[in-house]
Enzyme design. Structure first.
Site, mmCIF file in Angstrom:
data_model
loop_
_atom_site.group_PDB
_atom_site.id
_atom_site.type_symbol
_atom_site.label_atom_id
_atom_site.label_comp_id
_atom_site.label_asym_id
_atom_site.label_seq_id
_atom_site.Cartn_x
_atom_site.Cartn_y
_atom_site.Cartn_z
ATOM 1 N N ASP A 84 -66.245 71.816 -21.911
ATOM 2 C CA ASP A 84 -66.998 70.584 -21.645
ATOM 3 C C ASP A 84 -66.881 69.529 -22.743
ATOM 4 O O ASP A 84 -66.864 68.351 -22.444
ATOM 5 C CB ASP A 84 -68.479 70.933 -21.436
ATOM 6 C CG ASP A 84 -69.276 69.802 -20.821
ATOM 7 O OD1 ASP A 84 -68.747 69.125 -19.925
ATOM 8 O OD2 ASP A 84 -70.428 69.579 -21.226
ATOM 9 N N ARG A 120 -76.918 76.003 -11.926
ATOM 10 C CA ARG A 120 -76.057 76.269 -13.082
ATOM 11 C C ARG A 120 -76.102 77.725 -13.528
ATOM 12 O O ARG A 120 -77.054 78.447 -13.242
ATOM 13 C CB ARG A 120 -76.532 75.409 -14.262
ATOM 14 C CG ARG A 120 -76.480 73.907 -14.027
ATOM 15 C CD ARG A 120 -75.101 73.380 -14.259
ATOM 16 N NE ARG A 120 -74.972 71.961 -13.973
ATOM 17 C CZ ARG A 120 -74.139 71.159 -14.613
ATOM 18 N NH1 ARG A 120 -73.380 71.607 -15.582
ATOM 19 N NH2 ARG A 120 -74.027 69.904 -14.274
ATOM 20 N N ARG A 136 -79.277 65.450 -14.832
ATOM 21 C CA ARG A 136 -79.456 64.403 -15.821
ATOM 22 C C ARG A 136 -79.986 63.145 -15.130
ATOM 23 O O ARG A 136 -79.646 62.877 -13.988
ATOM 24 C CB ARG A 136 -78.123 64.067 -16.503
ATOM 25 C CG ARG A 136 -77.684 65.107 -17.500
ATOM 26 C CD ARG A 136 -76.394 64.714 -18.194
ATOM 27 N NE ARG A 136 -75.253 64.751 -17.294
ATOM 28 C CZ ARG A 136 -74.742 63.720 -16.658
ATOM 29 N NH1 ARG A 136 -75.244 62.497 -16.827
ATOM 30 N NH2 ARG A 136 -73.709 63.856 -15.862
ATOM 31 N N SER A 141 -68.563 64.849 -14.793
ATOM 32 C CA SER A 141 -69.364 66.044 -14.517
ATOM 33 C C SER A 141 -69.112 66.557 -13.105
ATOM 34 O O SER A 141 -68.984 65.771 -12.162
ATOM 35 C CB SER A 141 -70.838 65.703 -14.661
ATOM 36 O OG SER A 141 -71.056 65.044 -15.878
ATOM 37 N N LYS A 159 -75.220 67.171 -24.553
ATOM 38 C CA LYS A 159 -74.854 65.776 -24.290
ATOM 39 C C LYS A 159 -75.405 64.845 -25.371
ATOM 40 O O LYS A 159 -74.766 63.862 -25.741
ATOM 41 C CB LYS A 159 -75.365 65.353 -22.919
ATOM 42 C CG LYS A 159 -74.874 66.219 -21.774
ATOM 43 C CD LYS A 159 -73.377 66.268 -21.707
ATOM 44 C CE LYS A 159 -72.896 67.063 -20.512
ATOM 45 N NZ LYS A 159 -71.439 67.157 -20.476
ATOM 46 N N HIS A 206 -65.780 64.054 -23.832
ATOM 47 C CA HIS A 206 -66.241 64.902 -22.731
ATOM 48 C C HIS A 206 -65.018 65.621 -22.148
ATOM 49 O O HIS A 206 -64.558 65.300 -21.057
ATOM 50 C CB HIS A 206 -66.909 64.001 -21.680
ATOM 51 C CG HIS A 206 -67.665 64.729 -20.626
ATOM 52 N ND1 HIS A 206 -67.931 64.182 -19.387
ATOM 53 C CD2 HIS A 206 -68.235 65.955 -20.609
ATOM 54 C CE1 HIS A 206 -68.624 65.034 -18.672
ATOM 55 N NE2 HIS A 206 -68.824 66.120 -19.380
ATOM 56 N N CYS A 244 -66.516 67.952 -11.729
ATOM 57 C CA CYS A 244 -65.207 67.665 -11.132
ATOM 58 C C CYS A 244 -64.204 68.769 -11.448
ATOM 59 O O CYS A 244 -62.994 68.554 -11.399
ATOM 60 C CB CYS A 244 -64.668 66.329 -11.629
ATOM 61 S SG CYS A 244 -65.476 64.924 -10.892
ATOM 62 N N TYR A 289 -84.395 70.023 -17.952
ATOM 63 C CA TYR A 289 -83.020 70.209 -17.444
ATOM 64 C C TYR A 289 -81.995 70.177 -18.589
ATOM 65 O O TYR A 289 -82.101 69.341 -19.503
ATOM 66 C CB TYR A 289 -82.674 69.126 -16.398
ATOM 67 C CG TYR A 289 -81.214 69.220 -16.031
ATOM 68 C CD1 TYR A 289 -80.763 70.264 -15.221
ATOM 69 C CD2 TYR A 289 -80.278 68.348 -16.568
ATOM 70 C CE1 TYR A 289 -79.408 70.402 -14.937
ATOM 71 C CE2 TYR A 289 -78.926 68.479 -16.285
ATOM 72 C CZ TYR A 289 -78.500 69.511 -15.464
ATOM 73 O OH TYR A 289 -77.164 69.664 -15.203
HETATM 74 C C1 OXD Z 1 -72.496 67.489 -17.241
HETATM 75 C C2 OXD Z 1 -72.596 68.861 -17.781
HETATM 76 O O1 OXD Z 1 -73.413 67.015 -16.557
HETATM 77 O O2 OXD Z 1 -71.640 69.297 -18.444
HETATM 78 O O3 OXD Z 1 -71.477 66.843 -17.523
HETATM 79 O O4 OXD Z 1 -73.615 69.526 -17.579
HETATM 80 MN MN MN Z 2 -70.159 67.808 -18.877
#
Ligand code: OXD
Ligand code: MN
Length: 612
Positions: A296, A388, A90, A269, A227, A247, A271, A218
């Protein structure tokens, strides 16, 4: 492109031949036509969400080199995509909230005036799909039939995006069936252009329920349901309509007695939200199970019974690959063993995937995420740190039986977590809802590879929503405070930190499956049946309240992980100052006062322990 705000156009051209539209919805047809006139694709394809369509688009993507077919014996239905090396995360600096006034977007967002954004991106979009196919992707965010679900339609020139949307959302006819003739759908227009970072803009128009995204393929920038709709536009709609877009992952924690407690947890993100959502309890916790509702995003609204009910608006996982293995997350490994799109991981000679931290020996040779030969001696990583997997949630062996329940699940506990090598204790329970909002509002975390920019520096990331809150953050905290009045039985709020290190640089807490030990305390506290000790930061478990049996963790390490380090807290409170100043105009008084109260308490502590 709303009826009041249309991008400038040159002389309209004949609309290119349409695949048969799948709906008679006049507003949708008119908008698709408008987008086609602007971008002038050679072909318009409506996505119906069928298996047959998925197979056809996948085949097409392989012939175009967008996807590489992986070893189908090892990984049935799995493919690899390599993105442009400049388009791997992002990009917050290219992300805009385009509200009528700058104040509505708040200091936490980049702002562009809607007219200017439509004009600027309209010019980039003009004729941008010439020679290309335009995919019309109708989708539902949330279980079909749920009062919380929302419909979006994404127009994109990327077959990779269309295929990912097919995994991440309920896509195609199901959405059109729910929409019928209504004009209430999110309008998302996405075009990859030439992936030039200088021509990359992700613009949100909350007042038009519209998103325009150009110049990136992306996930977070291009899968507009995630998002962009589920969080930025969602948070805006939530404030207008009396619900919350967060989130957060959602899990059901089942005890040996068969009682299931639903917990929602926000982490920035990369974590470990996905790992936490798929936790497998350690041996010692026989009879306990964790069921994944979502990994998420969480949409929550008060139910008639006074509880807060949550759904996961997504239908798949867009997880970080590096570090995922059968020890850290066996459920994710099983989930992505089939029907998965991998992005920017390494490719082994036998058509398997590899990333740093995967199980088994490091391959002697492979092709790295940029398509270059790689060996263990190579200086660069085989997989991009933000590589990913996109996997359907139905592959998850521990998918909650309630994941598709239109009513959602009742949340008993909300957890805020960050990545902090110091200062923040392993677990703290807020004294009350407002204090919980304060804990969330003051969350800080070390940055990760999920967004471009420096990695590993602490930044304030309130409720893990800093990059995703679609309006002024102070007003967002106010919305959290207001919600308390609509929830007679609010969830208890907690803060956790799995990442604290000792003076020797070692992690003090093992994390992963052992997080169950913290989770059990959280669940018990949520039901009012576990002990705790009061500190100035909140309630914390006493040694006797905390089940460490079989963990191999020493009590000394847990004490250290829980220690209130006064000088570190002085720095922490000073570090929060800039954020509070930036948001002073709208920061709720309650949150300001709780911070001042904490500062005063810390000062008194320092006077009592001058040696600390
Ligand atoms: C983020 C995702 O960047 O979930 O938070 O991809
Ligand atoms: Mn996320």
């Amino acid at each position: 492109m709303s009826s009041t705000l249309t991008a400038p156009r040159t002389t309209p051209r004949t609309t290119p031949s349409l695949d048969t539209p799948l709906t008679p919805n006049p507003d949708l047809l008119a908008w698709v036509d408008e987008c086609a006139r602007l971008t002038r694709p050679d072909r318009v394809v409506w996505c119906d969400g069928t298996e047959e369509e998925r197979a056809r688009l996948t085949e097409y993507a392989v012939t175009k080199g967008v996807l590489i077919k992986l070893n189908q014996e090892k990984l049935p239905g799995c493919y690899l995509h390599r993105s442009h090396p400049n388009d791997v995360a992002r990009v917050e600096k290219c992300t805009f909230v385009c509200t009528t006034t700058r104040d509505e977007a708040g200091p936490n967002n980049n702002w562009m005036a809607p007219d200017e954004a439509y004009r600027k991106l309209g010019a980039l979009l003009e004729g941008s799909m010439a020679g290309r196919t335009m995919y019309v992707v109708p989708y539902v965010m949330g279980p079909p039939g749920s009062p919380l679900a929302k419909i979006g339609v994404e127009i994109t020139d990327s077959v990779y995006v269309a295929l990912n949307m097919g995994i991440m959302t309920r896509m195609g006819n199901v959405a059109l069936g729910m929409l019928r003739a209504s004009s209430r759908f999110n309008r998302g227009l996405h075009c990859t252009l030439d992936l030039d970072p200088e021509r990359r803009f992700i613009c949100h128009f909350p007042q038009d329920n519209t998103i325009w995204s150009v110049g990136s393929g992306y996930g977070g920038n291009a899968l507009l349901g995630k998002k962009c709709l589920a969080l930025r536009i969602g948070s805006w709609l939530g404030r207008q309509e009396g619900w919350m877009a967060e989130h957060m992952m959602i899990m059901g924690v089942e005890s040996p007695r068969g009682e299931t407690t639903y917990v929602a947890a926000a982490f920035p993100s990369a974590c470990g939200k996905t790992n936490f959502a798929m936790l497998i309890p350690p041996e010692h916790f026989r009879g306990w199970h964790v069921w994944t509702v979502g990994d998420d995003i969480c949409w929550m609204r008060p139910g008639p019974d006074g509880r807060l009910w949550a759904i996961n608006p997504e239908n798949g996982y867009f997880g970080v690959a590096p570090g995922t293995n059968f020890a850290t997350n066996p459920t994710a490994m099983r989930t992505m063993a089939r029907d998965t799109l991998y992005t920017n991981v390494g490719l082994t000679p036998d058509g398997d995937v590899w990333w740093e931290g995967k199980d088994g020996p490091v391959p002697e040779t492979l092709v790295d995420w940029q398509g270059r030969p790689w060996t263990p001696a190579s200086k660069e990583k085989a997989a991009h740190p933000n590589s990913r997997f996109t996997a359907p949630m139905t592959n998850n062996p521990y998918l909650s039986p309630r994941a598709n329940d239109p009513r959602g699940v009742p949340i008993s506990a909300i957890v805020f977590g960050g990545r902090r090598s110091d200062t923040v204790p392993l677990v703290v329970q807020a004294f009350h809802w407002t204090h919980g909002v304060f804990l969330g509002a003051t969350l800080g975390s070390e940055t990760t590879a999920a967004a471009t920019g420096q990695v590993g520096v602490v930044r304030r990331d309130p409720m893990a929503m800093l990059p995703f809150c679609g309006y002024d953050m102070g007003l967002y905290f106010g919305h959290w405070l207001d919600m308390a009045h609509c929830i007679a039985s609010p969830p208890k709020i907690f803060q956790v930190n799995w990442f604290r290190k000792g003076a020797d640089g070692r992690y003090l807490w093992p994390g992963y499956c052992d997080n169950m030990r913290v989770l059990k305390w959280i669940v018990d506290r949520a039901h009012g049946r576990a002990g705790a000790r009061e500190t100035c930061l909140g309630w914390v478990p006493r040694q006797s309240d905390f089940d460490l049996e079989g963990s191999g963790v020493t009590l000394e390490d847990v004490d250290e992980a829980q220690r209130i380090d006064l000088p570190a807290w002085q720095r922490e409170l000073e570090d929060q100052e800039a954020f509070f100043t930036k948001h002073a105009a709208t920061m709720p008084k309650e949150i300001v006062l709780l911070r001042q109260f904490l500062i005063a308490q810390m000062e008194r502590e320092r006077q009592r322990h001058p040696e600390a």
